[in-house]
Write an enzyme that holds these catalytic residues in place. Structure first.
Site, PDB file in Angstrom:
ATOM      1  N   ARG A 159       0.807  -1.234   0.000  1.00 23.51           N
ATOM      2  CA  ARG A 159       0.000   0.000   0.000  1.00 23.51           C
ATOM      3  C   ARG A 159       0.835   1.276   0.000  1.00 23.51           C
ATOM      4  NH1 ARG A 159      -3.356  -2.670   3.911  1.00 23.51           N
ATOM      5  NH2 ARG A 159      -4.978  -3.808   2.827  1.00 23.51           N
ATOM      6  N   LYS A 192       3.098  11.462 -11.500  1.00 26.67           N
ATOM      7  CA  LYS A 192       2.265  10.601 -12.344  1.00 26.67           C
ATOM      8  C   LYS A 192       3.017   9.303 -12.584  1.00 26.67           C
ATOM      9  CE  LYS A 192      -0.672  13.638 -15.085  1.00 26.67           C
ATOM     10  NZ  LYS A 192      -1.081  13.996 -16.466  1.00 26.67           N
ATOM     11  N   GLU A 214       9.593  18.917 -24.729  1.00 28.37           N
ATOM     12  CA  GLU A 214       8.826  19.177 -23.502  1.00 28.37           C
ATOM     13  C   GLU A 214       9.223  20.522 -22.879  1.00 28.37           C
ATOM     14  OE1 GLU A 214       6.308  17.339 -22.504  1.00 28.37           O
ATOM     15  OE2 GLU A 214       6.624  15.274 -23.181  1.00 28.37           O
ATOM     16  N   LYS A 258       7.002  23.356 -13.874  1.00 29.82           N
ATOM     17  CA  LYS A 258       6.211  22.156 -13.596  1.00 29.82           C
ATOM     18  C   LYS A 258       5.871  22.055 -12.109  1.00 29.82           C
ATOM     19  CE  LYS A 258       5.228  17.488 -14.445  1.00 29.82           C
ATOM     20  NZ  LYS A 258       5.410  16.301 -15.263  1.00 29.82           N
ATOM     21  N   GLU A 306      -4.514  16.855 -11.225  1.00 33.29           N
ATOM     22  CA  GLU A 306      -5.029  17.261 -12.526  1.00 33.29           C
ATOM     23  C   GLU A 306      -6.536  17.439 -12.568  1.00 33.29           C
ATOM     24  OE1 GLU A 306      -2.819  15.599 -15.863  1.00 33.29           O
ATOM     25  OE2 GLU A 306      -4.652  15.628 -17.039  1.00 33.29           O
ATOM     26  N   ARG A 323      -3.216  21.654 -14.155  1.00 30.02           N
ATOM     27  CA  ARG A 323      -2.186  20.675 -14.510  1.00 30.02           C
ATOM     28  C   ARG A 323      -2.399  20.109 -15.916  1.00 30.02           C
ATOM     29  NH1 ARG A 323       0.802  15.856 -11.062  1.00 30.02           N
ATOM     30  NH2 ARG A 323       1.988  15.151 -12.844  1.00 30.02           N
ATOM     31  N   ASN A 372      -0.528  18.977 -20.726  1.00 30.66           N
ATOM     32  CA  ASN A 372      -0.825  18.032 -21.811  1.00 30.66           C
ATOM     33  C   ASN A 372      -0.893  18.717 -23.175  1.00 30.66           C
ATOM     34  OD1 ASN A 372      -1.043  15.836 -20.040  1.00 30.66           O
ATOM     35  ND2 ASN A 372      -3.151  16.399 -19.534  1.00 30.66           N
ATOM     36  N   HIS A 426      -0.297  16.893 -26.276  1.00 33.39           N
ATOM     37  CA  HIS A 426      -0.341  15.461 -25.965  1.00 33.39           C
ATOM     38  C   HIS A 426      -1.604  14.748 -26.455  1.00 33.39           C
ATOM     39  CE1 HIS A 426       3.122  16.495 -23.621  1.00 33.39           C
ATOM     40  NE2 HIS A 426       3.261  15.255 -23.166  1.00 33.39           N
ATOM     41  N   HIS A 455      -0.814  11.450 -28.469  1.00 37.26           N
ATOM     42  CA  HIS A 455      -1.215  10.092 -28.093  1.00 37.26           C
ATOM     43  C   HIS A 455      -1.823   9.335 -29.264  1.00 37.26           C
ATOM     44  CE1 HIS A 455      -1.403  11.245 -23.555  1.00 37.26           C
ATOM     45  NE2 HIS A 455      -0.179  11.035 -23.991  1.00 37.26           N
ATOM     46  N   HIS A 513       8.440   9.702 -27.685  1.00 41.49           N
ATOM     47  CA  HIS A 513       7.314  10.463 -27.129  1.00 41.49           C
ATOM     48  C   HIS A 513       7.468  11.970 -27.397  1.00 41.49           C
ATOM     49  CE1 HIS A 513       4.099  11.761 -24.550  1.00 41.49           C
ATOM     50  NE2 HIS A 513       4.931  12.416 -23.766  1.00 41.49           N
TER      51      HIS A 513
END
Lengths: 348, 348
Positions: free
Chosen positions: B112, B134, B176, B214, B224, B228, B232, B235, B239, B252
């Site tokens: 956990r 993330k 980025e 960031k 997010e 936030r 993206n 992105h 994707h 990427h």
């Protein structure tokens, strides 16, 4: 009746545990019910009739602790993808602790976390497992070793579901109720001594009281850095018993009942509980036909198994012990010999 | 140099991003380094020599995005169990974004949740992936669809690792950096126009600036719910491109570069960016030999693929667009026709 679970974290929202007949649930999003074959046969159509949602899906898993694994987790996740659940979708865990733990875990990792609701159908899940946000699955190394802390959005405890519960499973839930009374609330313990939990009003009261205790503890310590560990009273021993009997001989609550007796033997040896108090706790457990004795095959092997348990950090075992009825203490410095002697006395 | 990531949650502790030569790391607990075969060959002995721990273990995974899956996750978890890591143990992610995302995810669900540290070895991971918590893995349905938010205990960015980085991977990281400048900081964008990032002092400065942007965004919105999502930018398109090319054609960051161009075409159509601004951004991307064009085979199919992306809730796509250089806007009400026209213009 309801209990509020108040949390400190800004992202773990506070939530309510609603105790009483389940009423209509209306959602503007997609919803998926996760349940097992046993509960589905008894109660699924009843639940489906009470839910209004943008889309309502259902996934029925096989029933049993042996299915609390990565394969079932993937079945849940894949069903989420198949139905294109999005970040606003909601999972409903409809079943006992196994369904609740797996559904909560799936909700916590699907698209980095979506909401879920607990509708526990066993007494054990109503008084313990469904409140507090512990989620997880078992693997070859032990129970609940993979999982997360993920709080439900709401918990609905309807005692009507308990009417179809086998007596043995009911008793397993009572073990967790007794656990909370012994470690946190002497008056509640005394109330339990003089009230029959097979009576419907009494069980409702006991559910409410147990959830209140648990909610209070979880509010203080969501991720078990301190006081929350007291809820593991009896569990350090129970996990070893369950492991040695391959999770087939005892229900979880039954193993906890035996674990409570082992913890109490140790507490008595340390002068924390009187012999009379140990007997009172035993009598209450036995009133519900809970097992209170386990024949340990080899004491050394039993002791070594503590170290496989996740609650051990840096090779020290923390024992949760009752300190009188209604009190508790955590000890991580008990000599191995003392533990072995206590278990030996009990085994004699 | 260092940047503090300040978080609101009481259980997500604040942490520092340390930018500079990696110094000795001393731990009183068990530590396991997770890395890949490429990084291990170049830098592992160097890292191991700098770590002092109760026990130091290492797991070397195969290198590549195609290994960012459940199987690799289980390899990490099983290694944790084999070495009996406890709740105080620490994982070190030593590699690029794939290693960082998988290690963070494993850390978040082992017992956990245990601590982990990021030591990113690619530019992309240093400026973006390793900060912000993330974590995740890919599956048949798409990228990062299973994961969690789990913050590292610390991030160490040593630009010395970048010396062994292939030029193409370096450029993917620059994409980025440009992404953050375009949406958040006009002065930084202008600085990028006049400075060469292959210069060591300049890249250190750009890393520091990007992480600062960031960290500021993540501090405001860890999970997010709002701002936030601006990270993206590019992105949503990237994707789909990565998916259509099976993650093999583009790195990427390269797909993000093309995605930025697509977002900008849409922004220009909506009057949010001037033609001149679009060209300036394109020129900066092309200076690092980043791709800026992708031949869309079928516009309808491309558009439909947006809905497989996890950022879409309730069948609405949120587009992140630049609003002038240094500004941003989120729009979830752009007509399908407008999007198709913008992509068609770009495709012409």
């Amino acid at each position: 009746m309801h209990v509020n679970v108040v949390l400190n974290k800004t992202t773990s929202k506070d939530y309510s545990v609603i105790i009483g007949p389940l009423e209509k649930l209306v959602f503007e999003t997609k919803v998926m019910i996760i349940t097992n074959s046993t509960v589905a046969a008894l109660h699924l159509s009843n639940l489906q009739a009470r839910i209004e949602a943008k889309e309502l899906h259902t996934l029925i898993l096989p029933d049993g602790e042996m299915y609390k694994n990565f394969e079932s987790l993937n079945l849940i996740l894949n069903a989420c993808f198949e139905h294109r659940l999005d970040r606003k979708s909601i999972l409903i865990a409809f079943g006992g602790g196994v369904i609740g733990d797996m559904t909560g875990f799936a909700a916590s990792i699907y698209q980095r976390g979506i909401d879920f609701i607990q509708i526990p159908t066993t007494l054990l899940a109503q008084v313990d497992a469904s409140v507090g946000g512990k989620t997880g699955i078992n693997n070859d190394y032990g129970k609940n070793l993979i999982g997360s802390f993920w709080q439900p959005r709401a918990v609905y405890c309807d005692s009507a579901f308990l009417k179809t519960l086998p007596k043995r499973e009911f008793a397993a839930g009572v073990a967790e109720i007794i656990k909370m009374a012994v470690t946190f609330d002497k008056a509640f313990f005394e109330w339990l001594e003089s009230h029959d939990l097979f009576d419907e009003d009494n069980i409702k009261m006991a559910i409410h009281k147990s959830i209140s205790i648990k909610a209070d503890v979880v509010s203080q310590d969501e991720t078990e850095q301190g006081i929350r560990a007291v809820l593991n009273y009896g569990h350090t021993f129970a996990h070893v018993i369950e492991n040695q009997t391959h999770y087939t001989t005892y229900l979880h609550g039954e193993a906890v009942a035996i674990g409570i007796m082992m913890a109490n033997a140790l507490a008595q040896k340390l002068g924390l509980l009187s012999h009379e108090e140990v007997l009172r706790i035993q009598a209450l457990l036995e009133r519900y036909a809970l097992p209170t004795h386990y024949a340990i095959d080899d004491l050394e092997t039993f002791y070594d198994a503590f170290f496989l348990d996740k609650k051990s950090a840096n090779d020290k075992i923390t024992f949760i012990l009752a300190k009188g009825i209604g009190g508790h203490v955590m000890r991580n410095n008990i000599p191995k010999e003392t533990v072995l002697e206590a278990l030996k006395d009990l085994n004699a």
